[in-house]
Scaffold this motif. Structure first.
Motif, PDB file in Angstrom:
ATOM      1  N   VAL A 102     -28.099  46.469  18.090  1.00  0.00           N
ATOM      2  CA  VAL A 102     -28.275  45.240  18.237  1.00  0.00           C
ATOM      3  C   VAL A 102     -30.023  45.211  18.181  1.00  0.00           C
ATOM      4  O   VAL A 102     -30.417  45.490  19.476  1.00  0.00           O
ATOM      5  CB  VAL A 102     -27.785  44.450  19.334  1.00  0.00           C
ATOM      6  CG1 VAL A 102     -27.952  43.009  19.264  1.00  0.00           C
ATOM      7  CG2 VAL A 102     -26.006  44.550  19.139  1.00  0.00           C
ATOM      8  N   VAL A 103     -30.657  44.563  17.278  1.00  0.00           N
ATOM      9  CA  VAL A 103     -32.026  44.341  17.434  1.00  0.00           C
ATOM     10  C   VAL A 103     -32.020  42.686  17.688  1.00  0.00           C
ATOM     11  O   VAL A 103     -31.664  41.995  16.895  1.00  0.00           O
ATOM     12  CB  VAL A 103     -32.651  44.491  16.111  1.00  0.00           C
ATOM     13  CG1 VAL A 103     -34.058  44.052  16.078  1.00  0.00           C
ATOM     14  CG2 VAL A 103     -32.650  45.982  15.600  1.00  0.00           C
ATOM     15  N   ILE A 104     -32.845  42.380  18.845  1.00  0.00           N
ATOM     16  CA  ILE A 104     -33.071  40.932  19.042  1.00  0.00           C
ATOM     17  C   ILE A 104     -34.500  40.707  19.250  1.00  0.00           C
ATOM     18  O   ILE A 104     -35.380  41.557  19.909  1.00  0.00           O
ATOM     19  CB  ILE A 104     -32.593  40.604  20.690  1.00  0.00           C
ATOM     20  CG1 ILE A 104     -30.853  40.898  20.419  1.00  0.00           C
ATOM     21  CG2 ILE A 104     -32.719  39.236  21.079  1.00  0.00           C
ATOM     22  CD1 ILE A 104     -30.147  40.607  21.986  1.00  0.00           C
ATOM     23  N   ASP A 105     -35.108  40.062  18.391  1.00  0.00           N
ATOM     24  CA  ASP A 105     -36.488  39.516  18.177  1.00  0.00           C
ATOM     25  C   ASP A 105     -36.662  38.059  18.621  1.00  0.00           C
ATOM     26  O   ASP A 105     -36.466  37.333  17.695  1.00  0.00           O
ATOM     27  CB  ASP A 105     -36.877  39.883  16.735  1.00  0.00           C
ATOM     28  CG  ASP A 105     -38.323  39.620  16.510  1.00  0.00           C
ATOM     29  OD1 ASP A 105     -39.138  39.255  17.293  1.00  0.00           O
ATOM     30  OD2 ASP A 105     -38.823  39.943  15.267  1.00  0.00           O
ATOM     31  N   PRO A 106     -37.447  37.843  19.501  1.00  0.00           N
ATOM     32  CA  PRO A 106     -37.408  36.242  20.071  1.00  0.00           C
ATOM     33  C   PRO A 106     -38.839  35.971  19.149  1.00  0.00           C
ATOM     34  O   PRO A 106     -39.082  34.546  19.390  1.00  0.00           O
ATOM     35  CB  PRO A 106     -37.911  36.425  21.555  1.00  0.00           C
ATOM     36  CG  PRO A 106     -38.543  38.054  21.528  1.00  0.00           C
ATOM     37  CD  PRO A 106     -37.648  38.553  20.551  1.00  0.00           C
TER      38      PRO A 106
END
Length: 234
Positions: A102-106
């Motif tokens: 899971v890649v989470i980019d804010p």
């Protein structure tokens, strides 16, 4: 169809049209929304999800992506590649479970919610049940804030609001790539060889007692040797 599902469907269609539609040929700035976009890593690139996370069951070895941004007609994809091997290298395959990266980019400072601070882009390997859907995988990776069936906040960002419209947005032609901060795998039953924080703390508490014990033993042994030496001289 319930009213809740109707609202979710309409909002999903609006987001899909904004992200997947063709760019306007007019010169004036477009309007858009500030929200978390949902993506899948396929054919070495990010693609906007055509269904909501609760309707997607990612396969073992797949990569899910989330990006917070001000979006219009042009998709604002995560700024790091979906490198499954790099993200899940610390989580061996387990029987009866699947691994999903899971890649989470804010997003960037230009995309941030007013009054809040943007964090780092992270990659987390989620080891979970093969039937887990995209929403469950995300919730395992980071805490989520759900409102009216929409993913409004991930890992506390933003702390409030959900999909607010933004007037006259300026979407850059491209976003510079960033290096992911790889988090520890979650859901894995494999015991790590590295000592946990608790074990380190336990050693820091007990080592003074160990030193005292060694000193006492040395004194006792030294005393016995001294007594025997005196007796041999007598």
């Amino acid at each position: 169809m319930t009213a809740k599902r109707t609202v979710r469907l309409v909002l999903s269609l609006v987001a899909g049209l904004l992200l997947a539609g063709t760019a306007t040929t007019q010169a004036h700035a477009e309007d858009g929304f500030r929200f978390w976009g949902y993506y899948q890593w396929t054919s070495s690139q990010w693609s906007f999800a055509q269904r909501g996370p609760d309707a997607v069951v990612p396969a073992d070895g797949s990569v899910e992506g989330w990006r917070y941004a001000v979006g219009g007609a042009k998709p604002r994809v995560p700024r790091a590649a979906g490198d499954f091997e790099a993200i899940c290298s610390g989580a061996p395959a387990e029987a009866g479970k699947k691994r999903v990266a899971v890649v989470i980019d804010p997003g960037t400072g230009e995309d941030e919610q007013p009054g809040e601070v943007v964090g780092l882009a992270t990659g987390t390997c989620v080891v979970t049940d093969p039937k887990s859907n995209g929403a469950q995988v995300l919730a395992a990776a980071k805490p989520t804030r759900i409102e009216k069936g929409l993913t409004c906040g991930i890992d506390g960002y933003p702390s409030k609001g959900c999909g607010e419209p933004v007037k006259n947005i300026k979407v850059p032609a491209s976003d510079p790539q960033v290096q992911l901060s790889i988090a520890r795998p979650v859901g894995s039953s494999v015991v790590s060889d590295e000592p946990s924080d608790n074990s380190v703390e336990s050693r820091s508490v007990w080592w003074p007692y160990l030193i005292v014990a060694v000193v006492l033993i040395a004194l006792i042994v030294g005393g016995l040797i001294l007594v025997r030496a005196r007796r041999s001289r007598a």
